[in-house]
Design a protein around this motif. Structure first.
Motif, PDB file in Angstrom:
ATOM      1  N   ARG A  27      59.116 -48.622  62.507  1.00 12.11           N
ATOM      2  CA  ARG A  27      58.108 -48.055  61.604  1.00 12.11           C
ATOM      3  C   ARG A  27      57.822 -49.068  60.502  1.00 12.11           C
ATOM      4  O   ARG A  27      58.717 -49.780  60.054  1.00 12.11           O
ATOM      5  N   GLU A  28      56.592 -49.107  60.073  1.00 15.96           N
ATOM      6  CA  GLU A  28      56.200 -50.049  59.019  1.00 15.96           C
ATOM      7  C   GLU A  28      56.885 -49.750  57.694  1.00 15.96           C
ATOM      8  O   GLU A  28      57.121 -50.642  56.893  1.00 15.96           O
ATOM      9  N   THR A  29      57.210 -48.492  57.460  1.00 18.87           N
ATOM     10  CA  THR A  29      57.791 -48.081  56.179  1.00 18.87           C
ATOM     11  C   THR A  29      59.278 -48.408  56.066  1.00 18.87           C
ATOM     12  O   THR A  29      59.836 -48.344  54.970  1.00 18.87           O
ATOM     13  N   THR A  30      59.913 -48.780  57.156  1.00 17.81           N
ATOM     14  CA  THR A  30      61.349 -49.048  57.128  1.00 17.81           C
ATOM     15  C   THR A  30      61.668 -50.307  56.334  1.00 17.81           C
ATOM     16  O   THR A  30      62.681 -50.375  55.639  1.00 17.81           O
TER      17      THR A  30
ATOM     18  N   SER B  10      60.507 -51.541  53.602  1.00 18.31           N
ATOM     19  CA  SER B  10      60.649 -51.289  52.165  1.00 18.31           C
ATOM     20  C   SER B  10      62.010 -50.678  51.844  1.00 18.31           C
ATOM     21  O   SER B  10      62.677 -51.088  50.891  1.00 18.31           O
TER      22      SER B  10
ATOM     23  N   GLU C  65      64.385 -43.057  56.607  1.00 18.50           N
ATOM     24  CA  GLU C  65      64.159 -44.178  57.522  1.00 18.50           C
ATOM     25  C   GLU C  65      65.418 -44.435  58.341  1.00 18.50           C
ATOM     26  O   GLU C  65      66.515 -44.039  57.971  1.00 18.50           O
TER      27      GLU C  65
END
Length: 148
Positions: free
Chosen positions: A75-78, A80, A134
């Motif tokens: 996932r793209e949010t991981t 961060s 995440e």
């Protein structure tokens, strides 16, 4: 008892819309499952610098482990969340690597696979503890050297 054609037609008219709704719901569920199983994003996050620590039985000759680690996320949010908690994640891996006492096992594929799996579990435990929502999908060793 036989059904008359108009009763049969009425029964078909009542059940046909219900059947199409059921098929539509099953199609949506299958589509959602396919999306969950096949993530569209693979993000590789390097944990720089490489880890260097001593391994082996205490009181014996010092052996060293050098491991360059890359985390795989879907996932793209991981990214961060991983970057925010990088000091804690690195700490967990330093502790894990330092706990290794069987240097012969570390030299083999089975031992390295077990170490990657445990590293993944520990990283995910930290991310869960920090309530990030995440998780990572894997740990890769891009460099792995055991000096005996």
């Amino acid at each position: 008892m036989t059904l008359k054609p108009k009763h049969l037609l009425l029964a078909l008219l009542i059940t046909l819309p219900l059947a199409s709704v059921t098929f539509a719901q099953e199609d949506e569920e299958a589509e959602q499952e396919a999306q969950e199983e096949e993530p569209g994003v693979t993000d590789y996050i390097d944990m720089d610098p490489a880890f260097v620590t001593h391994v082996g039985e205490p009181g014996t000759r010092l052996n060293y482990l050098k491991a360059a680690v890359t985390i795989r996320a879907s996932r793209e949010t991981t990214r961060s969340a991983v970057e925010t908690h990088m000091p804690r994640l690195r700490h967990e891996l330093v502790m894990l690597f330092g706990e290794q006492t069987d240097t012969d096992r570390l030299s083999g594929n089975e031992g390295q696979q077990a170490l990657r799996e445990e590293a993944k579990n520990r990283i995910n435990a930290v991310l869960e503890e920090q309530q990030t929502g995440e998780s990572i999908t894997g740990v890769l060793f891009t460099e792995f050297v055991v000096q005996k």
